[in-house]
Design a protein around this motif. Structure first.
Motif, PDB file in Angstrom:
ATOM      1  N   ASN A   1       0.819  -1.214   0.000  1.00 25.42           N
ATOM      2  CA  ASN A   1       0.000   0.000   0.000  1.00 25.42           C
ATOM      3  C   ASN A   1       0.853   1.265   0.000  1.00 25.42           C
ATOM      4  O   ASN A   1       0.506   2.259  -0.654  1.00 25.42           O
ATOM      5  CB  ASN A   1      -0.926   0.009   1.219  1.00 25.42           C
ATOM      6  CG  ASN A   1      -2.034  -1.032   1.124  1.00 25.42           C
ATOM      7  OD1 ASN A   1      -2.427  -1.421   0.024  1.00 25.42           O
ATOM      8  ND2 ASN A   1      -2.532  -1.482   2.265  1.00 25.42           N
ATOM      9  N   GLN A   2       1.962   1.247   0.733  1.00 21.40           N
ATOM     10  CA  GLN A   2       2.854   2.411   0.772  1.00 21.40           C
ATOM     11  C   GLN A   2       3.368   2.758  -0.624  1.00 21.40           C
ATOM     12  O   GLN A   2       3.330   3.921  -1.054  1.00 21.40           O
ATOM     13  CB  GLN A   2       4.037   2.143   1.699  1.00 21.40           C
ATOM     14  CG  GLN A   2       3.692   2.111   3.171  1.00 21.40           C
ATOM     15  CD  GLN A   2       4.834   1.580   4.016  1.00 21.40           C
ATOM     16  OE1 GLN A   2       5.681   0.824   3.549  1.00 21.40           O
ATOM     17  NE2 GLN A   2       4.856   1.967   5.293  1.00 21.40           N
ATOM     18  N   VAL A   3       3.841   1.747  -1.330  1.00 16.63           N
ATOM     19  CA  VAL A   3       4.401   1.985  -2.664  1.00 16.63           C
ATOM     20  C   VAL A   3       3.296   2.352  -3.647  1.00 16.63           C
ATOM     21  O   VAL A   3       3.454   3.278  -4.459  1.00 16.63           O
ATOM     22  CB  VAL A   3       5.171   0.746  -3.162  1.00 16.63           C
ATOM     23  CG1 VAL A   3       5.721   0.993  -4.558  1.00 16.63           C
ATOM     24  CG2 VAL A   3       6.305   0.401  -2.206  1.00 16.63           C
ATOM     25  N   SER A   4       2.178   1.664  -3.580  1.00 23.68           N
ATOM     26  CA  SER A   4       1.067   1.941  -4.496  1.00 23.68           C
ATOM     27  C   SER A   4       0.540   3.364  -4.321  1.00 23.68           C
ATOM     28  O   SER A   4       0.226   4.041  -5.307  1.00 23.68           O
ATOM     29  CB  SER A   4      -0.063   0.929  -4.277  1.00 23.68           C
ATOM     30  OG  SER A   4       0.375  -0.386  -4.538  1.00 23.68           O
ATOM     31  N   SER A   5       0.465   3.818  -3.078  1.00 22.42           N
ATOM     32  CA  SER A   5      -0.003   5.182  -2.813  1.00 22.42           C
ATOM     33  C   SER A   5       0.975   6.218  -3.356  1.00 22.42           C
ATOM     34  O   SER A   5       0.579   7.218  -3.961  1.00 22.42           O
ATOM     35  CB  SER A   5      -0.200   5.396  -1.310  1.00 22.42           C
ATOM     36  OG  SER A   5      -1.226   4.577  -0.818  1.00 22.42           O
ATOM     37  N   ALA A   6       2.278   5.983  -3.140  1.00 26.13           N
ATOM     38  CA  ALA A   6       3.289   6.899  -3.666  1.00 26.13           C
ATOM     39  C   ALA A   6       3.229   6.940  -5.185  1.00 26.13           C
ATOM     40  O   ALA A   6       3.313   8.012  -5.800  1.00 26.13           O
ATOM     41  CB  ALA A   6       4.678   6.469  -3.204  1.00 26.13           C
TER      42      ALA A   6
ATOM     43  N   TYR B   1       9.634  -1.961  -7.538  1.00 27.68           N
ATOM     44  CA  TYR B   1       9.766  -1.466  -8.915  1.00 27.68           C
ATOM     45  C   TYR B   1       8.505  -1.780  -9.711  1.00 27.68           C
ATOM     46  O   TYR B   1       7.978  -0.910 -10.435  1.00 27.68           O
ATOM     47  CB  TYR B   1      10.987  -2.093  -9.584  1.00 27.68           C
ATOM     48  CG  TYR B   1      10.975  -1.964 -11.082  1.00 27.68           C
ATOM     49  CD1 TYR B   1      11.247  -0.742 -11.694  1.00 27.68           C
ATOM     50  CD2 TYR B   1      10.656  -3.050 -11.891  1.00 27.68           C
ATOM     51  CE1 TYR B   1      11.198  -0.608 -13.082  1.00 27.68           C
ATOM     52  CE2 TYR B   1      10.604  -2.926 -13.262  1.00 27.68           C
ATOM     53  CZ  TYR B   1      10.876  -1.715 -13.856  1.00 27.68           C
ATOM     54  OH  TYR B   1      10.815  -1.589 -15.215  1.00 27.68           O
ATOM     55  N   GLN B   2       7.987  -2.983  -9.588  1.00 28.38           N
ATOM     56  CA  GLN B   2       6.785  -3.363 -10.328  1.00 28.38           C
ATOM     57  C   GLN B   2       5.588  -2.512  -9.909  1.00 28.38           C
ATOM     58  O   GLN B   2       4.788  -2.081 -10.756  1.00 28.38           O
ATOM     59  CB  GLN B   2       6.493  -4.845 -10.104  1.00 28.38           C
ATOM     60  CG  GLN B   2       7.548  -5.769 -10.693  1.00 28.38           C
ATOM     61  CD  GLN B   2       7.420  -7.205 -10.206  1.00 28.38           C
ATOM     62  OE1 GLN B   2       6.747  -7.480  -9.192  1.00 28.38           O
ATOM     63  NE2 GLN B   2       8.066  -8.135 -10.898  1.00 28.38           N
ATOM     64  N   LEU B   3       5.465  -2.253  -8.610  1.00 27.40           N
ATOM     65  CA  LEU B   3       4.331  -1.478  -8.100  1.00 27.40           C
ATOM     66  C   LEU B   3       4.406  -0.001  -8.499  1.00 27.40           C
ATOM     67  O   LEU B   3       3.378   0.664  -8.608  1.00 27.40           O
ATOM     68  CB  LEU B   3       4.257  -1.591  -6.579  1.00 27.40           C
ATOM     69  CG  LEU B   3       3.852  -2.960  -6.025  1.00 27.40           C
ATOM     70  CD1 LEU B   3       4.095  -3.013  -4.514  1.00 27.40           C
ATOM     71  CD2 LEU B   3       2.379  -3.244  -6.327  1.00 27.40           C
ATOM     72  N   LEU B   4       5.606   0.501  -8.727  1.00 32.41           N
ATOM     73  CA  LEU B   4       5.747   1.905  -9.121  1.00 32.41           C
ATOM     74  C   LEU B   4       5.118   2.171 -10.482  1.00 32.41           C
ATOM     75  O   LEU B   4       4.696   3.290 -10.769  1.00 32.41           O
ATOM     76  CB  LEU B   4       7.221   2.313  -9.132  1.00 32.41           C
ATOM     77  CG  LEU B   4       7.872   2.525  -7.774  1.00 32.41           C
ATOM     78  CD1 LEU B   4       9.368   2.774  -7.940  1.00 32.41           C
ATOM     79  CD2 LEU B   4       7.224   3.695  -7.029  1.00 32.41           C
ATOM     80  N   GLY B   5       5.073   1.161 -11.335  1.00 31.37           N
ATOM     81  CA  GLY B   5       4.384   1.302 -12.615  1.00 31.37           C
ATOM     82  C   GLY B   5       5.058   2.235 -13.596  1.00 31.37           C
ATOM     83  O   GLY B   5       4.374   2.966 -14.323  1.00 31.37           O
TER      84      GLY B   5
END
Length: 224
Positions: free
Chosen positions: A41-46, A77-81
């Motif tokens: 969630n932290q990475v997805s929100s950022a 890295y994958q979650l940063l999109g």
């Protein structure tokens, strides 16, 4: 000045999201541990707020991406999109500090272990200055980061003084990224520069006055 800033290449530092060991204060180097749900969630929100076209980290401006090979960094890295163009370079150059015998331990446990061996009689153990038994020394960390920084500057140098974008992204770990900041600024790894780098956070390095010989960092920047 704003126009010069916009044209100057940047280096984005992304710390992986929370892991169970990080949450518990355990030194996590080579152990391949995944993100917690909160870390995802932290990475997805950022990413939702900061990554995308005309946002702070615009994937179309990236010319190179370095990713630590650890699972928690690859997942981040994958979650940063940011997409796969350019293809990420997965490299040990930006892996977390190798903690050796101290892997999985907390600070207090490490200091007790060293005290039992008769070490650190003059001052408490400090990872920055003392390194890790069975792991990396400050000098070894310095050498690999300096090599990486030289590579980044070689990548970015052609993008100065023109309108082409030349940003670089590093996806890695809390301690090694703080070491990277110190070396980027020309300070030794054990320089007493206290930094806070939240899990899932993104920091921005660049060059003052659009000059590759003046590496700096942003203490505040206007968003696109």
């Amino acid at each position: 000045m704003a126009d010069l800033e916009a044209r100057t290449p940047r280096v984005f530092l992304a710390r992986h999201g929370e892991t169970e060991w990080a949450k518990n204060g355990r030194y996590t180097g080579i152990t391949d541990i995944d993100l917690t749900d909160n870390g995802v969630n932290q990475v997805s929100s950022a990413a939702k707020m900061l990554v995308g076209e005309a946002k702070l980290l615009d994937p179309s401006r990236l010319v190179h991406v370095f990713v630590s090979p650890r699972k928690r960094a690859v997942r981040t890295y994958q979650l940063l999109g940011v997409g796969d163009s350019p293809s990420p370079e997965v490299t040990e150059d930006i892996a977390e500090w190798d903690y050796g015998d101290y892997e999985g331990l907390k600070v207090g446990e490490i200091r007790e272990l060293r005290h039992s061996k008769g070490l650190d009689k003059e001052r408490p153990w400090n990872v920055w200055a003392d390194g890790c038994e069975g792991g990396e020394s400050m000098q070894e960390v310095t050498e690999r980061l300096d090599k990486l920084i030289a590579k980044i500057k070689n990548i970015q140098e052609p993008y100065f003084d023109n309108d082409r974008a030349g940003d670089v992204l590093l996806v890695a770990h809390g301690l090694i990224l703080r070491c990277f900041v110190k070396r980027w600024l020309g300070f030794p790894v054990d320089f007493p520069l206290e930094m806070i780098f939240s899990p899932g956070g993104i920091s921005v390095m660049s060059y003052k006055n659009g000059n590759i010989k003046e590496p700096g960092f942003y203490i505040g920047l206007s968003l696109p």
